[in-house]
Design an enzyme around this catalytic site. Structure first.
Site, PDB file in Angstrom:
ATOM      1  CD1 TRP A  43      63.921 -59.110 -46.683  1.00  0.00           C
ATOM      2  CD2 TRP A  43      65.369 -57.851 -45.531  1.00  0.00           C
ATOM      3  NE1 TRP A  43      63.242 -58.528 -45.652  1.00  0.00           N
ATOM      4  CE2 TRP A  43      64.103 -57.752 -44.925  1.00  0.00           C
ATOM      5  CE3 TRP A  43      66.431 -57.130 -44.976  1.00  0.00           C
ATOM      6  CZ2 TRP A  43      63.868 -56.971 -43.804  1.00  0.00           C
ATOM      7  CZ3 TRP A  43      66.199 -56.356 -43.855  1.00  0.00           C
ATOM      8  CH2 TRP A  43      64.924 -56.267 -43.277  1.00  0.00           C
ATOM      9  CD  GLU A  47      72.348 -38.786 -40.258  1.00  0.00           C
ATOM     10  OE1 GLU A  47      73.265 -39.047 -41.075  1.00  0.00           O
ATOM     11  OE2 GLU A  47      71.159 -38.665 -40.589  1.00  0.00           O
ATOM     12  CB  THR A  61      70.770 -35.428 -43.895  1.00  0.00           C
ATOM     13  OG1 THR A  61      69.481 -34.823 -43.769  1.00  0.00           O
ATOM     14  CG2 THR A  61      71.267 -35.867 -42.537  1.00  0.00           C
ATOM     15  CE  LYS A  83      61.665 -55.482 -46.128  1.00  0.00           C
ATOM     16  NZ  LYS A  83      61.113 -54.308 -45.523  1.00  0.00           N
TER      17      LYS A  83
HETATM   18  P1  ADP Z   1      73.272 -38.122 -47.405  1.00  0.00           P
HETATM   19  O1  ADP Z   1      73.794 -38.445 -48.773  1.00  0.00           O
HETATM   20  O2  ADP Z   1      71.815 -38.337 -47.239  1.00  0.00           O
HETATM   21  O3  ADP Z   1      73.793 -36.889 -46.760  1.00  0.00           O
HETATM   22  P2  ADP Z   1      75.286 -39.424 -46.151  1.00  0.00           P
HETATM   23  O4  ADP Z   1      76.202 -38.711 -47.039  1.00  0.00           O
HETATM   24  O5  ADP Z   1      75.312 -39.210 -44.714  1.00  0.00           O
HETATM   25  O6  ADP Z   1      73.851 -39.215 -46.570  1.00  0.00           O
HETATM   26  O7  ADP Z   1      75.337 -40.951 -46.518  1.00  0.00           O
HETATM   27  C1  ADP Z   1      75.121 -41.977 -45.593  1.00  0.00           C
HETATM   28  C2  ADP Z   1      74.689 -43.236 -46.262  1.00  0.00           C
HETATM   29  O8  ADP Z   1      75.447 -43.508 -47.433  1.00  0.00           O
HETATM   30  C3  ADP Z   1      74.895 -44.455 -45.408  1.00  0.00           C
HETATM   31  O9  ADP Z   1      73.894 -44.589 -44.439  1.00  0.00           O
HETATM   32  C4  ADP Z   1      74.889 -45.558 -46.461  1.00  0.00           C
HETATM   33  O10 ADP Z   1      73.594 -45.910 -46.835  1.00  0.00           O
HETATM   34  C5  ADP Z   1      75.549 -44.906 -47.626  1.00  0.00           C
HETATM   35  N1  ADP Z   1      76.951 -45.302 -47.671  1.00  0.00           N
HETATM   36  C6  ADP Z   1      78.016 -44.631 -47.229  1.00  0.00           C
HETATM   37  N2  ADP Z   1      79.144 -45.314 -47.466  1.00  0.00           N
HETATM   38  C7  ADP Z   1      78.793 -46.458 -48.073  1.00  0.00           C
HETATM   39  C8  ADP Z   1      79.500 -47.602 -48.563  1.00  0.00           C
HETATM   40  N3  ADP Z   1      80.813 -47.719 -48.504  1.00  0.00           N
HETATM   41  N4  ADP Z   1      78.763 -48.592 -49.127  1.00  0.00           N
HETATM   42  C9  ADP Z   1      77.429 -48.526 -49.216  1.00  0.00           C
HETATM   43  N5  ADP Z   1      76.719 -47.476 -48.770  1.00  0.00           N
HETATM   44  C10 ADP Z   1      77.383 -46.459 -48.207  1.00  0.00           C
END
Ligand code: ADP
Length: 538
Positions: A441, A328, A184, A436
């Protein structure tokens, strides 16, 4: 009574076999790091994958060993995906945008034995090399002619595979064997390793190949801008061979001009990537007056799709389809493929539907729960913590010492969302970004999307800041479009017209650029630091 069917393992090499059997002439095209366009067929690719498999085995790569890769989307990384996984080893894709500290951490944490890297990243790898605890061998993803200067002994990829045979019999092993590892982004704490299994990726491939999920067909030409160095490029290196689509790999050329050129010359029909990439492309098209004659759809995910993007691409007859997922989740969770019926809706209603993150893929269960763990209704209004479970969803982080899933077997995504009666899920925020205000929210995504519709706004980010009465209120931070100079009042009035009163931002501030993280998302942590102690006008 047990069924009497063969118990054959779901392995990624089965996808490759299928592609070569059925679509051997289908092409993989790459804008290489060296410069020129490289093209070959699935059949040529398989031969090189087998050469690489022979080389890896000869080098002593054993099942379970981690092989690191820092590379752009190219045919060579495609070969690495299949060859490393095919011999039962683990392809650890490393995001170069994580920065040197995190890159060092993940390589040492994964205990990579070998590191393949694109020459673009030579300086980064040279800087890491003295502190890498386990890497014994480095390979530059190029040929001898383009080999970079490097302090440690270095071979090139082409020299590695050249002497090998293109015959290789893929071993068969348990489908739960790890095939790939991705960390991640670690925006809040250290990066965490997500270890994908063959079974998970094959099942995700089958689900994403369904025509009612992503309407890709044999003969389509797919360009994943979403990187292979993070979240398996949304599974495209597996889905495209499964369906029989051509793959166009953009290499390091991800700017508007390079993409637009590749879309045109390679007649790309579908592309995938995060919103920032598409905003960049749109700005380039606006500036140059160029068009997208072959492109039919873009899958947008990673952060929320905005109405401004939908409208911008509609002018070019390109449909924006939203998807949602996370590292994940291997990573695909939902896709918002509009039904034929909903495509006929009036614009306003259709946009509202497209702005939802979509419906779950087959075999992905979603639910929203309150902070007390109680399951909340799917009425499209109630928001709660989004939890998921399914065949390609994490059970535990790599080397983690505590459980990742809830007692009843769900993974908490960290997103706050609503789910409607038709199964459409809509994210309001990451739970840590939710604003909040009093008891309510407020969705920062809604405010950002409203601001992006303003013709003078290039980027928009919203954070909650302290308010003496309401606890938190939204602050809208904007980067202006080149040559535009809207005032704070003008933007306020514009967004307020489009939002419920509770969500009206209390202030608008301007910055030169909105900070983005390693996967192209707005870095809210950085934005909050920039406006630490900010006092809202009373
Ligand atoms: P990281 O950038 O930490 O590696 P990921 O690439 O796994 O994380 O991104 C996951 C997160 O990205 C999701 O939990 C969500 O918050 C956000 N995300 C992914 N797709 C979308 C979407 N279409 N709209 C809004 N948020 C999104």
């Amino acid at each position: 009574m047990k069924g009497l069917m063969m118990d054959r393992p779901l392995l990624t090499t089965e996808i490759l076999k299928h592609a070569v059997r059925n679509y051997r002439h289908t092409e993989i095209i790459t804008r290489t790091v060296e410069g020129p366009i490289h093209r070959y067929t699935f059949s040529d690719s398989e031969k090189r994958i087998k050469k690489l498999a022979n080389a890896l085995v000869k080098m002593g790569v054993k099942p379970g060993m981690r092989v690191g890769v820092i590379g752009w989307n190219t045919y060579r990384q495609f070969e690495l995906y299949y060859a490393i996984g095919g011999i039962g080893a683990v392809c650890h894709t490393i995001n170069p945008r994580l920065g040197p500290e995190n890159a060092l951490y993940v390589i040492n944490h994964a205990e990579d034995d070998i590191l393949f890297f694109d020459t673009t990243f030579t300086t980064l790898v040279a800087q890491l090399a003295p502190n890498l605890n386990t890497v014994k061998t480095f390979f530059a993803l190029t040929d001898k002619h383009h080999a970079p200067d490097f302090d440690a002994p270095l071979l090139t990829y082409e020299e590695l595979i050249a002497p090998e045979s293109d015959h290789f019999v893929w071993p068969e092993f348990d489908e739960n064997t790890a095939v790939a590892l991705c960390y991640t982004s670690g925006t809040t704490g250290l990066p965490k390793g997500v270890l994908y299994s063959h079974r998970a990726l094959v099942l995700q491939t089958l689900a994403t190949s369904s025509a009612s999920i992503l309407s890709y067909r044999e003969g389509d030409v797919i360009l994943p801008v979403v990187p292979m160095f993070h979240v398996n490029a949304w599974n495209m290196p597996y889905s495209c061979p499964m369906i029989g689509c051509s793959l166009v790999f953009p290499g390091p050329g991800l700017d508007g001009e390079s993409l637009s050129e590749l879309f045109e010359t390679e007649k790309v029909t579908h592309a995938l990537g995060v919103p920032t990439v598409w905003l960049g492309l749109l700005q380039y098209l606006e500036k140059t007056g160029k068009s997208l004659p072959h492109l039919k759809s873009v899958l947008v995910g990673g952060s929320a799709l905005s109405e401004a993007l939908i409208r911008g691409f509609e002018k070019h007859d390109v449909e924006m389809i939203q998807g949602w997922g996370m590292t994940e989740m291997s990573p695909v969770g939902t896709i918002n493929a509009l039904s034929q019926e909903s495509k006929k809706l009036p614009d306003k209603e259709r946009y509202a539907l497209q702005l939802k993150q979509g419906r779950a893929l087959p075999f992905v269960d979603m639910r929203i729960v309150g902070d007390d763990g109680a399951v909340l209704p799917n009425d499209g209004e109630t928001t709660g913590n989004l939890q998921v479970r399914g065949f390609w969803i994490i059970a535990n982080y790599y080397k983690a010492d505590k459980e990742t899933v809830t007692e009843d077997g769900w993974f908490d995504t960290g997103d706050v969302a609503a789910i409607d009666e038709d199964g459409y899920m809509q994210i309001t925020d990451r739970s840590k970004d939710v604003i909040k205000s009093g008891g309510e929210w407020i969705s920062s995504i809604d405010i950002e999307n409203a601001a992006l519709l303003h013709p003078g706004v290039a980027q928009a980010g919203v954070i909650g800041v302290y308010h003496p009465k309401w606890q938190e209120r939204p602050l809208l931070v904007v980067a202006k479009k080149e040559g535009q100079n809207p005032s704070a009042e003008d933007i306020s009035a514009f967004v307020n017209e489009r939002l419920a009163k509770i969500a009206w931002p209390d202030a608008v501030e301007f910055v030169d650029e909105i900070p983005l993280g390693a996967t192209g998302k707005i870095l809210k942590t950085r934005l909050r630091e920039m406006f630490k102690g900010y006092e809202l006008p009373v």
